[in-house]
Design a protein around this motif. Structure first.
Motif, PDB file in Angstrom:
ATOM      1  N   PRO A 113      11.036   5.681 -16.029  1.00 24.67           N
ATOM      2  CA  PRO A 113      10.441   4.938 -14.902  1.00 24.67           C
ATOM      3  C   PRO A 113      10.284   5.777 -13.644  1.00 24.67           C
ATOM      4  CG  PRO A 113      12.166   3.641 -15.966  1.00 24.67           C
ATOM      5  CD  PRO A 113      12.252   5.010 -16.540  1.00 24.67           C
ATOM      6  N   TRP A 114      11.023   6.901 -13.559  1.00 24.81           N
ATOM      7  CA  TRP A 114      10.941   7.749 -12.377  1.00 24.81           C
ATOM      8  C   TRP A 114       9.533   8.285 -12.130  1.00 24.81           C
ATOM      9  CZ3 TRP A 114      14.429   7.592  -8.776  1.00 24.81           C
ATOM     10  CH2 TRP A 114      15.764   7.335  -9.103  1.00 24.81           C
ATOM     11  N   VAL A 115       8.721   8.307 -13.173  1.00 26.98           N
ATOM     12  CA  VAL A 115       7.369   8.830 -13.014  1.00 26.98           C
ATOM     13  C   VAL A 115       6.559   7.985 -12.031  1.00 26.98           C
ATOM     14  CG1 VAL A 115       6.160   7.553 -14.838  1.00 26.98           C
ATOM     15  CG2 VAL A 115       5.537   9.928 -14.379  1.00 26.98           C
ATOM     16  N   MET A 116       7.006   6.747 -11.800  1.00 25.84           N
ATOM     17  CA  MET A 116       6.323   5.865 -10.862  1.00 25.84           C
ATOM     18  C   MET A 116       6.510   6.288  -9.410  1.00 25.84           C
ATOM     19  SD  MET A 116       4.715   3.838 -12.788  1.00 25.84           S
ATOM     20  CE  MET A 116       4.138   2.709 -11.534  1.00 25.84           C
ATOM     21  N   LEU A 117       7.349   7.295  -9.186  1.00 27.71           N
ATOM     22  CA  LEU A 117       7.468   7.859  -7.836  1.00 27.71           C
ATOM     23  C   LEU A 117       6.116   8.288  -7.291  1.00 27.71           C
ATOM     24  CD1 LEU A 117      10.672  10.099  -8.112  1.00 27.71           C
ATOM     25  CD2 LEU A 117      10.381   8.106  -6.625  1.00 27.71           C
ATOM     26  N   ALA A 118       5.196   8.661  -8.183  1.00 27.20           N
ATOM     27  CA  ALA A 118       3.865   9.101  -7.751  1.00 27.20           C
ATOM     28  C   ALA A 118       3.164   8.031  -6.915  1.00 27.20           C
ATOM     29  CB  ALA A 118       3.019   9.459  -8.964  1.00 27.20           C
ATOM     30  N   TRP A 119       3.507   6.776  -7.142  1.00 27.13           N
ATOM     31  CA  TRP A 119       2.856   5.692  -6.400  1.00 27.13           C
ATOM     32  C   TRP A 119       3.225   5.691  -4.910  1.00 27.13           C
ATOM     33  CZ3 TRP A 119       2.094   0.372  -9.213  1.00 27.13           C
ATOM     34  CH2 TRP A 119       1.276   0.569 -10.332  1.00 27.13           C
ATOM     35  N   LEU A 120       4.290   6.400  -4.553  1.00 27.71           N
ATOM     36  CA  LEU A 120       4.652   6.487  -3.131  1.00 27.71           C
ATOM     37  C   LEU A 120       3.592   7.215  -2.313  1.00 27.71           C
ATOM     38  CD1 LEU A 120       8.477   7.298  -3.363  1.00 27.71           C
ATOM     39  CD2 LEU A 120       7.402   5.097  -2.819  1.00 27.71           C
ATOM     40  N   SER A 121       2.703   7.928  -2.998  1.00 26.35           N
ATOM     41  CA  SER A 121       1.629   8.630  -2.281  1.00 26.35           C
ATOM     42  C   SER A 121       0.419   7.728  -2.036  1.00 26.35           C
ATOM     43  CB  SER A 121       1.184   9.857  -3.079  1.00 26.35           C
ATOM     44  OG  SER A 121       0.596   9.477  -4.317  1.00 26.35           O
ATOM     45  N   ALA A 122       0.456   6.496  -2.548  1.00 22.61           N
ATOM     46  CA  ALA A 122      -0.696   5.593  -2.430  1.00 22.61           C
ATOM     47  C   ALA A 122      -1.149   5.347  -0.988  1.00 22.61           C
ATOM     48  CB  ALA A 122      -0.392   4.260  -3.119  1.00 22.61           C
ATOM     49  N   PRO A 123      -0.223   5.225  -0.003  1.00 25.49           N
ATOM     50  CA  PRO A 123      -0.697   5.015   1.371  1.00 25.49           C
ATOM     51  C   PRO A 123      -1.615   6.126   1.881  1.00 25.49           C
ATOM     52  CG  PRO A 123       1.621   4.453   1.207  1.00 25.49           C
ATOM     53  CD  PRO A 123       1.251   5.075  -0.093  1.00 25.49           C
ATOM     54  N   LEU A 124      -1.478   7.322   1.332  1.00 29.65           N
ATOM     55  CA  LEU A 124      -2.362   8.418   1.747  1.00 29.65           C
ATOM     56  C   LEU A 124      -3.789   8.193   1.266  1.00 29.65           C
ATOM     57  CD1 LEU A 124      -0.116  11.544   0.991  1.00 29.65           C
ATOM     58  CD2 LEU A 124      -0.554  10.476   3.214  1.00 29.65           C
ATOM     59  N   ALA A 125      -3.946   7.424   0.208  1.00 27.04           N
ATOM     60  CA  ALA A 125      -5.273   7.203  -0.373  1.00 27.04           C
ATOM     61  C   ALA A 125      -6.091   6.183   0.410  1.00 27.04           C
ATOM     62  CB  ALA A 125      -5.138   6.755  -1.820  1.00 27.04           C
ATOM     63  N   VAL A 126      -5.430   5.266   1.114  1.00 26.72           N
ATOM     64  CA  VAL A 126      -6.143   4.172   1.783  1.00 26.72           C
ATOM     65  C   VAL A 126      -7.140   4.672   2.831  1.00 26.72           C
ATOM     66  CG1 VAL A 126      -5.900   2.098   3.192  1.00 26.72           C
ATOM     67  CG2 VAL A 126      -4.300   2.531   1.306  1.00 26.72           C
ATOM     68  N   PRO A 127      -6.719   5.512   3.797  1.00 31.64           N
ATOM     69  CA  PRO A 127      -7.705   6.001   4.780  1.00 31.64           C
ATOM     70  C   PRO A 127      -8.782   6.879   4.152  1.00 31.64           C
ATOM     71  CG  PRO A 127      -5.604   7.147   5.049  1.00 31.64           C
ATOM     72  CD  PRO A 127      -5.366   6.015   4.106  1.00 31.64           C
ATOM     73  N   LEU A 128      -8.446   7.553   3.057  1.00 31.13           N
ATOM     74  CA  LEU A 128      -9.443   8.386   2.379  1.00 31.13           C
ATOM     75  C   LEU A 128     -10.551   7.524   1.787  1.00 31.13           C
ATOM     76  CD1 LEU A 128      -7.093  10.900   0.529  1.00 31.13           C
ATOM     77  CD2 LEU A 128      -8.339  11.248   2.659  1.00 31.13           C
ATOM     78  N   LEU A 129     -10.168   6.408   1.182  1.00 33.50           N
ATOM     79  CA  LEU A 129     -11.161   5.502   0.614  1.00 33.50           C
ATOM     80  C   LEU A 129     -12.074   4.945   1.702  1.00 33.50           C
ATOM     81  CD1 LEU A 129      -8.880   3.640  -1.934  1.00 33.50           C
ATOM     82  CD2 LEU A 129     -10.772   5.175  -2.496  1.00 33.50           C
ATOM     83  N   LYS A 130     -11.510   4.618   2.856  1.00 36.34           N
ATOM     84  CA  LYS A 130     -12.322   4.109   3.968  1.00 36.34           C
ATOM     85  C   LYS A 130     -13.319   5.165   4.437  1.00 36.34           C
ATOM     86  CE  LYS A 130      -8.859   0.855   5.752  1.00 36.34           C
ATOM     87  NZ  LYS A 130      -7.960   0.528   6.897  1.00 36.34           N
ATOM     88  N   LEU A 131     -12.873   6.418   4.514  1.00 29.60           N
ATOM     89  CA  LEU A 131     -13.763   7.502   4.936  1.00 29.60           C
ATOM     90  C   LEU A 131     -14.886   7.719   3.935  1.00 29.60           C
ATOM     91  CD1 LEU A 131     -11.409  10.303   6.342  1.00 29.60           C
ATOM     92  CD2 LEU A 131     -13.404   9.342   7.499  1.00 29.60           C
ATOM     93  N   VAL A 132     -14.512   7.858   2.670  1.00 29.36           N
ATOM     94  CA  VAL A 132     -15.504   8.160   1.639  1.00 29.36           C
ATOM     95  C   VAL A 132     -16.510   7.030   1.476  1.00 29.36           C
ATOM     96  CG1 VAL A 132     -15.798   8.534  -0.846  1.00 29.36           C
ATOM     97  CG2 VAL A 132     -14.029   9.772   0.394  1.00 29.36           C
ATOM     98  N   LEU A 133     -16.058   5.792   1.576  1.00 27.25           N
ATOM     99  CA  LEU A 133     -16.952   4.652   1.393  1.00 27.25           C
ATOM    100  C   LEU A 133     -17.814   4.361   2.618  1.00 27.25           C
ATOM    101  CD1 LEU A 133     -14.571   2.204  -0.517  1.00 27.25           C
ATOM    102  CD2 LEU A 133     -16.422   3.587  -1.470  1.00 27.25           C
TER     103      LEU A 133
END
Length: 303
Positions: free
Chosen positions: A251-271
């Motif tokens: 289950p430790w592999v789910m640590l990657a999801w902690l980076s999700a907040p970094l994706a939110v502003p990127l999606l707003k920029l790209v879209l």
């Protein structure tokens, strides 16, 4: 008689100029696959630091060689002009002579081959195939008779070589085998690496059209390019959950999801943006790649 004007020569390159040419922000694409493949190897008890280090050095040389080749050929083909909205390019701006840039690219590919000799000793003939294919693809990204980036194949190139080749390849030179987990771990690495390219192509779409550079974004349009970016990030974040569900990781592999907040502003920029404002999304996607890669690697290490 009129005197013949002396040819204008590029200034002597400085360390700062060479760093600009190497494009440090893109080097996460070379670092993260090796980091993830090595973390998986150590998590399974088969890690070896010397092959891992050699894989990293070779990957970096191929990345820098590809960047320099891109710098040279995009200038020669007219894709990099004064209208460019991305970061400054050393060939187009006259900071380094074109011949010097191309020679340096070939030198980087040569150094990658030299590094690969050790990996061939460790891993055998499969490494020859991987190394030759990687170097040829790096050069052919914008060079050669069929430049991949100019025919809409850049996305495939990045996903395959910086994901499906680099991660299992790094694992293989340490374990001398490839497990299903290595193939799965390659998916998010290749996906975010490709997302980095998509931002670049979205930003440069207008100038690429004029230069005849038929990237996937140029072929399919901005809307499709934005959809591709969203899909690639979604694929990256879904993969750790799939690996855990399939019993390929803890289950430790789910640590990657902690980076999700970094994706939110990127999606707003790209879209919502086009052109120069996407430079922020480019740097942000590189940061996301690095943070996701670090967290994902920790998750693969912990059993």
């Amino acid at each position: 008689m009129n005197a013949i004007a002396p040819a204008v020569q590029a200034p002597r390159p400085t360390l700062k100029t060479w760093l600009m040419a190497a494009r440090p922000k893109t080097l996460t694409a070379a670092l993260v696959p090796v980091m993830v493949g090595t973390a998986l190897a150590y998590g399974l008890g088969v890690g070896q630091w010397m092959p891992a280090l050699a894989a990293l050095v070779g990957s970096m040389f191929i990345q820098v060689g590809t960047n320099l080749t891109n710098d040279y050929f995009d200038f020669k083909k007219g894709a990099d002009t004064a209208e460019r909205v991305g970061p400054q390019r050393v060939t187009q701006s006259g900071l380094i002579a074109p011949g010097t840039v191309l020679a340096s690219a070939l030198a980087c590919f040569g150094l990658a081959v030299l590094t690969g000799i050790y990996l061939v000793v460790v891993g055998g003939w499969p490494i020859v195939a991987i190394g030759v294919a990687s170097v040829l693809a790096g050069y052919s990204y914008t060079g050669g008779p069929f430049p991949l980036a100019y025919h809409g194949l850049g996305d495939v190139f990045v996903f395959v070589f910086f994901g499906l080749v680099a991660v299992p390849g790094t694992f293989y030179v340490q374990a001398l085998t490839v497990t299903p987990a290595a193939w799965w771990a390659a998916i998010p690495v290749g996906a975010i690496g490709t997302a980095l390219l998509v931002v670049n192509n979205l930003r440069d779409a207008a100038t690429d059209v004029k230069a005849g550079k038929r990237t996937l974004v140029v072929r399919l349009g901005l809307r499709a390019g934005r959809a591709e970016y969203v899909a690639l990030l979604a694929l990256a974040f879904v993969t750790p959950l799939a690996m855990w569900s399939l019993g390929l990781s803890s289950p430790w592999v789910m640590l990657a999801w902690l980076s999700a907040p970094l994706a939110v502003p990127l999606l707003k920029l790209v879209l919502g943006q086009e052109g120069a404002p996407l430079n922020l999304a480019l740097g942000g996607t590189a940061r996301l790649q690095l943070v996701f890669g670090l967290l994902f690697s920790v998750g693969l290490l912990l059993r």
